[in-house]
Design a protein around this motif. Structure first.
Motif, PDB file in Angstrom:
ATOM      1  N   LEU A  61      26.429  -2.613  38.500  1.00 38.44           N
ATOM      2  CA  LEU A  61      26.953  -3.355  37.349  1.00 38.44           C
ATOM      3  C   LEU A  61      27.436  -2.373  36.295  1.00 38.44           C
ATOM      4  O   LEU A  61      26.704  -1.463  35.909  1.00 38.44           O
ATOM      5  N   THR A  62      28.652  -2.606  35.812  1.00 39.99           N
ATOM      6  CA  THR A  62      29.118  -1.900  34.620  1.00 39.99           C
ATOM      7  C   THR A  62      29.071  -2.914  33.475  1.00 39.99           C
ATOM      8  O   THR A  62      29.028  -4.123  33.714  1.00 39.99           O
ATOM      9  N   ASP A  63      29.074  -2.412  32.252  1.00 40.84           N
ATOM     10  CA  ASP A  63      28.832  -3.278  31.091  1.00 40.84           C
ATOM     11  C   ASP A  63      27.586  -4.132  31.350  1.00 40.84           C
ATOM     12  O   ASP A  63      27.589  -5.364  31.221  1.00 40.84           O
ATOM     13  N   ALA A  64      26.528  -3.451  31.796  1.00 39.74           N
ATOM     14  CA  ALA A  64      25.344  -4.149  32.315  1.00 39.74           C
ATOM     15  C   ALA A  64      24.513  -4.819  31.221  1.00 39.74           C
ATOM     16  O   ALA A  64      23.905  -5.869  31.462  1.00 39.74           O
ATOM     17  N   ALA A  65      24.466  -4.231  30.018  1.00 44.66           N
ATOM     18  CA  ALA A  65      23.505  -4.686  29.005  1.00 44.66           C
ATOM     19  C   ALA A  65      23.561  -6.189  28.729  1.00 44.66           C
ATOM     20  O   ALA A  65      22.523  -6.862  28.790  1.00 44.66           O
ATOM     21  N   PRO A  66      24.748  -6.774  28.423  1.00 44.64           N
ATOM     22  CA  PRO A  66      24.746  -8.212  28.111  1.00 44.64           C
ATOM     23  C   PRO A  66      24.353  -9.074  29.304  1.00 44.64           C
ATOM     24  O   PRO A  66      23.750 -10.144  29.126  1.00 44.64           O
TER      25      PRO A  66
END
Ligand SMILES: [Zn+2]
Length: 217
Positions: free
Chosen positions: A203-208
């Motif tokens: 996953l990229t941009d995983a935080a949200p």
């Protein structure tokens, strides 16, 4: 082998990212099933590797460990509470709670040369205790660019349908699902930019996405 971030490589070992390993610096993290070792070694070809580390001692992560270590001549490292399982090639110590099917799945045990603990450094990453799926499950975190290798604390696919998407590891192969949820929350709070899983695509941009998932638990 695909570079996710500087000196972080993804080694898919099965179709649809069904089983993954990673290389962080000169350390190969996880080794898939017993039959996956060849794929690990093939993808690492020519890369200098100094050690092998496990996120946890289950047959789909440690199954190939002995062959990888023996072939490369490198030591195996594992989270301290998973060391007995890694050595035995058996994920369930006698009399502990564990799925009876999983308990019967054996794999070649591997000598563990270093017990990993919270705060240890591995391939430029920091070891984080992330227990629950197994007692000694660990994750690897690199704060400066927010890269997380989280093993099976989260899955990014359904092991039943193989559809991609965040999941908890199945309860029947998880020693302590409540504790795993605590580990999920802890890892989500780090706000990773990139998250690599034992199962499913990176996953990229995983935080949200991780945040929304744990908020929905
Ligand atoms: Zn797994």
């Amino acid at each position: 082998m695909h570079e996710l971030a500087p000196d972080v490589w993804h080694l898919p070992l099965a179709p649809r990212f069904g089983v993954n390993a990673y290389a962080v610096g000169d350390v190969v993290v996880d080794a898939g099933l017993k039959g996956s070792a060849k794929k690990v070694l093939g993808q690492l070809h020519g890369r200098h590797i100094a050690a092998h580390a496990l996120t946890h001692a289950h047959p789909d992560h440690a199954g190939g460990s002995r062959q990888v270590c023996d072939t490369l001549g490198v030591p195996c490292w594992a989270g301290v509470a998973d060391v007995p399982a890694a050595r035995a090639g058996l994920s369930s110590p006698p009399n502990s709670f564990m799925d009876p099917v999983q308990a019967r799945i054996r794999w070649p045990g591997v000598e563990v040369a270093r017990e990993l603990r919270e705060g240890d450094e591995v391939g430029g990453f920091t070891v984080l205790d992330a227990p629950g799926h197994t007692p000694g499950h660990i994750a690897f975190w690199r704060a400066h660019d927010r890269v997380l290798i989280c093993g099976d604390v989260f899955l990014n696919m359904s092991l039943v349908t193989t559809r991609f998407g965040l999941h908890e590891p199945p309860a029947f192969v998880t020693a302590d699902p409540t504790r795993n949820r605590e580990s999920m929350r802890r890892l989500a709070e780090l706000e990773p930019a990139i998250a690599g899983f034992g199962h499913g695509p990176v996953l990229t941009d995983a935080a949200p996405k991780l945040r929304a998932f744990v908020d929905g638990l």
